[in-house]
Motif scaffolding. Structure first.
Motif, PDB file in Angstrom:
ATOM      1  N   ASP A   1       0.795  -1.225   0.000  1.00 23.24           N
ATOM      2  CA  ASP A   1       0.000   0.000   0.000  1.00 23.24           C
ATOM      3  C   ASP A   1       0.829   1.278   0.000  1.00 23.24           C
ATOM      4  O   ASP A   1       0.299   2.342   0.302  1.00 23.24           O
ATOM      5  CB  ASP A   1      -0.929   0.006   1.215  1.00 23.24           C
ATOM      6  N   LEU A   2       2.102   1.193  -0.346  1.00 26.42           N
ATOM      7  CA  LEU A   2       2.933   2.398  -0.331  1.00 26.42           C
ATOM      8  C   LEU A   2       2.417   3.456  -1.293  1.00 26.42           C
ATOM      9  O   LEU A   2       2.394   4.642  -0.968  1.00 26.42           O
ATOM     10  CB  LEU A   2       4.395   2.056  -0.642  1.00 26.42           C
ATOM     11  N   GLU A   3       1.983   3.034  -2.456  1.00 25.30           N
ATOM     12  CA  GLU A   3       1.462   4.000  -3.431  1.00 25.30           C
ATOM     13  C   GLU A   3       0.198   4.660  -2.901  1.00 25.30           C
ATOM     14  O   GLU A   3       0.018   5.871  -3.007  1.00 25.30           O
ATOM     15  CB  GLU A   3       1.189   3.320  -4.765  1.00 25.30           C
ATOM     16  N   LYS A   4      -0.670   3.877  -2.288  1.00 27.45           N
ATOM     17  CA  LYS A   4      -1.905   4.400  -1.721  1.00 27.45           C
ATOM     18  C   LYS A   4      -1.594   5.406  -0.610  1.00 27.45           C
ATOM     19  O   LYS A   4      -2.190   6.484  -0.547  1.00 27.45           O
ATOM     20  CB  LYS A   4      -2.733   3.233  -1.179  1.00 27.45           C
ATOM     21  N   GLN A   5      -0.654   5.057   0.268  1.00 26.01           N
ATOM     22  CA  GLN A   5      -0.252   5.966   1.345  1.00 26.01           C
ATOM     23  C   GLN A   5       0.333   7.249   0.780  1.00 26.01           C
ATOM     24  O   GLN A   5       0.027   8.347   1.248  1.00 26.01           O
ATOM     25  CB  GLN A   5       0.807   5.313   2.238  1.00 26.01           C
ATOM     26  N   PHE A   6       1.178   7.111  -0.227  1.00 24.80           N
ATOM     27  CA  PHE A   6       1.805   8.277  -0.844  1.00 24.80           C
ATOM     28  C   PHE A   6       0.745   9.225  -1.375  1.00 24.80           C
ATOM     29  O   PHE A   6       0.787  10.430  -1.109  1.00 24.80           O
ATOM     30  CB  PHE A   6       2.758   7.843  -1.964  1.00 24.80           C
ATOM     31  N   HIS A   7      -0.219   8.720  -2.110  1.00 25.56           N
ATOM     32  CA  HIS A   7      -1.254   9.576  -2.693  1.00 25.56           C
ATOM     33  C   HIS A   7      -2.137  10.200  -1.613  1.00 25.56           C
ATOM     34  O   HIS A   7      -2.541  11.358  -1.734  1.00 25.56           O
ATOM     35  CB  HIS A   7      -2.093   8.809  -3.718  1.00 25.56           C
ATOM     36  N   TYR A   8      -2.414   9.444  -0.559  1.00 25.61           N
ATOM     37  CA  TYR A   8      -3.208   9.968   0.555  1.00 25.61           C
ATOM     38  C   TYR A   8      -2.500  11.163   1.191  1.00 25.61           C
ATOM     39  O   TYR A   8      -3.087  12.227   1.387  1.00 25.61           O
ATOM     40  CB  TYR A   8      -3.442   8.855   1.588  1.00 25.61           C
ATOM     41  N   HIS A   9      -1.228  11.000   1.510  1.00 24.09           N
ATOM     42  CA  HIS A   9      -0.490  12.068   2.174  1.00 24.09           C
ATOM     43  C   HIS A   9      -0.174  13.230   1.230  1.00 24.09           C
ATOM     44  O   HIS A   9      -0.171  14.390   1.644  1.00 24.09           O
ATOM     45  CB  HIS A   9       0.788  11.520   2.813  1.00 24.09           C
ATOM     46  N   LEU A  10       0.073  12.926  -0.042  1.00 23.34           N
ATOM     47  CA  LEU A  10       0.311  13.973  -1.033  1.00 23.34           C
ATOM     48  C   LEU A  10      -0.925  14.854  -1.171  1.00 23.34           C
ATOM     49  O   LEU A  10      -0.829  16.085  -1.172  1.00 23.34           O
ATOM     50  CB  LEU A  10       0.675  13.350  -2.381  1.00 23.34           C
ATOM     51  N   SER A  11      -2.082  14.226  -1.237  1.00 18.83           N
ATOM     52  CA  SER A  11      -3.334  14.976  -1.337  1.00 18.83           C
ATOM     53  C   SER A  11      -3.542  15.836  -0.093  1.00 18.83           C
ATOM     54  O   SER A  11      -3.923  17.010  -0.188  1.00 18.83           O
ATOM     55  CB  SER A  11      -4.499  14.003  -1.516  1.00 18.83           C
TER      56      SER A  11
END
Length: 170
Positions: free
Chosen positions: A129-139
């Motif tokens: 889920d690293l990509e999912k976490q990245f997009h969550y925090h980036l947003s």
């Protein structure tokens, strides 16, 4: 056609959001010649977004609007400059650990506590889920930077009004 898409996508980049925020704080810093004039000058609650306002108990209603008594314009000025410095220069590791510890204490207790682990999976799921976490925090970071940019612009305009020079920069 490609150039239009590129400029639209770049408008929403984190790099550009940081530059807009830093530019707004630099403008605020250049406009506010005497920061001490900001002391004890409340910000209208309408000028603060829901993420940075204060509780009902700290709000004061007057004929000219509802003011936040928990922070004055000076404290917002100092906060915005501090965040700009953290973005430009980074955060010292020791200071970061102390601040994180204080934030965890604050966030884990009391009414309206925030789940600081939201969006962070258990260790077994972490890699997937690293990509999912990245997009969550980036947003989230993009949203916060946009709100902070608005606050810097509001503070700059209010300072101009307070000193009676609201026609600057128009």
């Amino acid at each position: 056609m490609m150039q239009i898409c590129d400029s639209y996508c770049q408008k929403h980049s984190l790099f550009n959001a940081m530059n807009r925020f830093i530019g707004a704080v630099n403008n605020m810093d250049q406009t506010v010649m005497v920061p001490s004039l900001l002391r004890d000058v409340p910000l209208l609650l309408e000028e603060l977004d829901s993420g940075g306002g204060c509780g009902e108990l700290e709000a004061q209603r007057t004929p000219s609007g509802t003011y936040c008594s928990c922070r004055d314009m000076y404290s917002h000025y100092v906060l915005l400059k501090s965040i700009r410095n953290d973005i430009e220069w980074g955060v010292l590791q020791q200071a970061s650990e102390e601040a994180t510890s204080r934030k965890k204490d604050k966030l884990n207790g009391g009414p309206g506590a925030v789940d600081i682990n939201r969006g962070i999976p258990e260790d077994g799921e972490m890699e997937e889920d690293l990509e999912k976490q990245f997009h969550y925090h980036l947003s989230g970071l993009h949203t916060v930077l946009s709100k902070l940019t608005r606050k810097a612009n509001v503070l700059t305009n209010r300072y101009k009004e307070e000193i009676g020079v609201s026609s600057w920069g128009h």
